[in-house]
Motif scaffolding. Structure first.
Motif, PDB file in Angstrom:
ATOM      1  N   SER A  15       0.843  -1.291   0.623  1.00 17.93           N
ATOM      2  CA  SER A  15       0.119  -0.449  -0.174  1.00 17.93           C
ATOM      3  C   SER A  15       0.835   1.718  -0.159  1.00 17.93           C
ATOM      4  O   SER A  15       0.345   2.393  -0.449  1.00 17.93           O
ATOM      5  CB  SER A  15      -0.478  -0.013   0.935  1.00 17.93           C
ATOM      6  OG  SER A  15      -1.540   1.757   1.580  1.00 17.93           O
ATOM      7  N   PRO A  16       2.082   0.909   0.945  1.00 23.79           N
ATOM      8  CA  PRO A  16       2.511   2.361   1.296  1.00 23.79           C
ATOM      9  C   PRO A  16       3.555   3.043  -0.266  1.00 23.79           C
ATOM     10  O   PRO A  16       3.893   4.048  -0.792  1.00 23.79           O
ATOM     11  CB  PRO A  16       3.535   2.727   2.308  1.00 23.79           C
ATOM     12  CG  PRO A  16       3.755   1.079   2.979  1.00 23.79           C
ATOM     13  CD  PRO A  16       2.090   0.521   1.685  1.00 23.79           C
ATOM     14  N   HIS A  17       3.606   1.448  -1.321  1.00 29.04           N
ATOM     15  CA  HIS A  17       4.786   2.127  -2.356  1.00 29.04           C
ATOM     16  C   HIS A  17       3.540   1.752  -3.397  1.00 29.04           C
ATOM     17  O   HIS A  17       3.735   2.480  -4.687  1.00 29.04           O
ATOM     18  CB  HIS A  17       5.397   0.788  -2.104  1.00 29.04           C
ATOM     19  CG  HIS A  17       6.251   0.590  -1.006  1.00 29.04           C
ATOM     20  ND1 HIS A  17       6.934   1.379  -0.837  1.00 29.04           N
ATOM     21  CD2 HIS A  17       5.529   0.044  -0.575  1.00 29.04           C
ATOM     22  CE1 HIS A  17       7.615   0.698   0.251  1.00 29.04           C
ATOM     23  NE2 HIS A  17       6.864  -0.182   0.734  1.00 29.04           N
ATOM     24  N   ARG A  18       2.402   2.328  -3.931  1.00 31.57           N
ATOM     25  CA  ARG A  18       1.458   2.183  -4.381  1.00 31.57           C
ATOM     26  C   ARG A  18       1.583   3.677  -6.379  1.00 31.57           C
ATOM     27  O   ARG A  18       1.287   3.266  -7.090  1.00 31.57           O
ATOM     28  CB  ARG A  18       0.134   2.490  -3.716  1.00 31.57           C
ATOM     29  CG  ARG A  18      -0.635   1.328  -4.163  1.00 31.57           C
ATOM     30  CD  ARG A  18      -0.734   0.092  -5.102  1.00 31.57           C
ATOM     31  NE  ARG A  18      -0.396  -1.273  -5.054  1.00 31.57           N
ATOM     32  CZ  ARG A  18      -0.534  -2.261  -4.951  1.00 31.57           C
ATOM     33  NH1 ARG A  18       0.210  -2.560  -6.503  1.00 31.57           N
ATOM     34  NH2 ARG A  18      -0.354  -3.242  -4.770  1.00 31.57           N
ATOM     35  N   GLY A  19       2.022   4.628  -5.259  1.00 30.45           N
ATOM     36  CA  GLY A  19       2.115   5.371  -6.241  1.00 30.45           C
ATOM     37  C   GLY A  19       3.644   5.897  -7.094  1.00 30.45           C
ATOM     38  O   GLY A  19       3.803   5.447  -7.755  1.00 30.45           O
ATOM     39  N   ALA A  47      11.012   1.159  -8.843  1.00 29.26           N
ATOM     40  CA  ALA A  47      10.978   1.110  -7.125  1.00 29.26           C
ATOM     41  C   ALA A  47      11.009   0.239  -6.418  1.00 29.26           C
ATOM     42  O   ALA A  47      12.107   0.246  -5.405  1.00 29.26           O
ATOM     43  CB  ALA A  47       9.898   2.341  -7.481  1.00 29.26           C
ATOM     44  N   THR A  48      10.190  -0.917  -6.720  1.00 28.18           N
ATOM     45  CA  THR A  48       9.783  -2.016  -5.317  1.00 28.18           C
ATOM     46  C   THR A  48       9.364  -3.193  -6.689  1.00 28.18           C
ATOM     47  O   THR A  48       8.797  -3.599  -7.175  1.00 28.18           O
ATOM     48  CB  THR A  48       8.569  -1.679  -5.039  1.00 28.18           C
ATOM     49  OG1 THR A  48       7.943  -0.448  -4.404  1.00 28.18           O
ATOM     50  CG2 THR A  48       8.269  -2.777  -4.210  1.00 28.18           C
ATOM     51  N   VAL A  49      10.124  -4.409  -5.873  1.00 27.65           N
ATOM     52  CA  VAL A  49      10.031  -5.317  -6.692  1.00 27.65           C
ATOM     53  C   VAL A  49       9.951  -6.748  -5.690  1.00 27.65           C
ATOM     54  O   VAL A  49       9.898  -6.739  -4.764  1.00 27.65           O
ATOM     55  CB  VAL A  49      11.788  -6.050  -6.884  1.00 27.65           C
ATOM     56  CG1 VAL A  49      11.866  -7.780  -7.536  1.00 27.65           C
ATOM     57  CG2 VAL A  49      12.241  -5.210  -7.595  1.00 27.65           C
TER      58      VAL A  49
END
Lengths: 291, 291
Positions: A15-19, A47-49
């Motif tokens: 959730s915090p990485h959705r942007g 950005a996130t894996v």
């Protein structure tokens, strides 16, 4: 790196990485260099894996094959961390298919009826399409990464994603190969040393077909015969060797590019698959980062 | 209020509103008070309200039924605007099912095998599940609103959404009824004045079953016989009248709540369905806002 085992925890963690962009590598674990190269590519592009590890029971036809599939979570987690993974999703079968589960996603037509679908049955790709749809909806990545070794899987997933309008880019990466050209596969660990030597004929056979194509041969039957002859020389009889349209997987009268030449063959007890896009793939060993 | 006809335009139009709640009412058009009450409920609960109008060919068994289905887009758009709709998605069949489309979403088991599934075939609910999945993935709403008249559809959609993990809340609203209790349906417009009078027996028959339940009768056969007798009194022979578990739609030995009593009956050429949750629904006319 975090490990989560439920879809609720996965969503909360993401959730915090959705942007920002999320890259996703779905696997059945038993990670090898092919998976790691997908993870490194995802790392370089997002950005996130997120890595998923789930040995999906619904895509196995034979219970023995499911039981024999290697499970090496501890090692997988260490390798994933090293490759720059942020989050591992490793659900149980009961989390993915709780009591009362009744939904399946199915892709009809030649795409699922030929090659692996002809041997393993359409239910194999129903299992694949359903679990990939569910994983994509759980992770909601911007990009999902697949290896070209499972060429038909890539075609099925692309079709399903396009048809249902799942908002994700499907990225297919070249097949990762050992020094002698053998396609990396979690199943390779089940080969004896002797069988491993025999299996090296598979990329040689595909390279022979690629050479034949380069020399101007376009008759699918002649191209597949080149492969069969090479395999026979090593005592292997394939389950299938076929040249098909690389996009539709329909039969072709002449192997104009892009044509996919794909095979399945048992080496001892271990069923291996491999393929080459004629005139395109070079079948060279791929090691290290591919990005 | 805007009208868009492609998924790309839909996504672009909704993109600025993603931070706030989106409510979605999927319909086949020919809007009546039932749809409008869903839209008003969506309006009261969400920042943005999306209506889809799509007569989905894959859920019709008979070509004649598909051809006869009322299409009244101009009037629908005016009514939708009045009910507070922000965006109408009205795609063509070719936009939803472009050439090469090959994917279906299917829910197995009693949920789709009984009632409408038994008469119209499982392919009906394959068509429903597939189009609803695709619409939900296109709109990505926080809440989607369905009418309880199509009780089995609600159960199928809830199952599909839960199984695949589509992140949306499915909201079922009570069946909207005319003054005499007839469930509102786009198909009602095809009834002659005389047939419309005959059709009023349907809610009377369901109310008689509800009264029988209230008097303590729990035997499913006795309850459905009450309905059959009422319908027969008006010269109607139903395609089915069944009492089933309201969640699983499995047969029941005794009609403890929550049990669903559902029927389908032809009045002239027009096939009508209706249902009641025994001990719960009051079958009173619902007019105006229901929120």
């Amino acid at each position: 790196m975090r490990i989560v085992r439920t879809i609720a925890d996965l969503r909360a963690a993401l959730s915090p990485h959705r942007g920002e962009t999320i890259g996703f590598v779905p696997t059945m674990g038993a990670l090898h260099e092919g998976h790691l190269s997908l993870l490194r590519t995802a790392r370089s592009e997002n950005a996130t894996v997120v890595l998923s590890i789930f040995v999906n029971p619904t895509q196995f036809g034979e219970a023995a094959d499911l039981a024999a599939y290697p499970r090496t979570e501890e090692a997988d987690v260490a390798l994933a961390a090293e490759a720059g993974t942020d989050l591992v999703f490793a659900p149980s079968p009961a989390e993915m298919y709780p009591a009362g589960f009744a939904t399946s996603v199915s892709v009809a037509g030649a795409i699922t009826g030929t090659l692996e679908g002809a041997v393993r049955g359409r239910s194999h790709f129903d299992g694949v399409a359903t679990v990939v749809a569910k994983l994509l909806l759980a992770v909601q990545p911007d990009r999902a990464y697949f290896g070209a070794k499972d060429a038909q899987q890539v075609v099925v997933v692309r079709r399903m994603v396009s048809d249902l309008g799942i908002p994700v880019e499907i990225v297919a990466r070249p097949t990762s190969r050992d020094d002698d050209g053998l396609a990396r596969s979690s199943r390779n660990t089940r080969l004896s040393a002797e069988e491993r030597d025999v299996a090296a004929v598979i990329p040689r056979a595909l390279r022979a077909a690629q050479d034949a194509f380069a020399s101007g041969i376009r008759d699918p039957h002649r191209l597949t015969t080149v492969v069969r002859d090479e395999l026979a020389g090593a005592g292997l009889e394939p389950e299938y060797v076929e040249a098909v349209d690389a996009d539709s997987l329909e039969p072709i009268a002449t192997a104009e590019t892009p044509a996919l030449l794909a095979l399945a063959v048992r080496v001892g007890e271990v069923r291996l698959i491999d393929n080459v896009v004629l005139g395109v793939d070079d079948l060279v060993p791929v090691t290290g980062s591919v990005s």
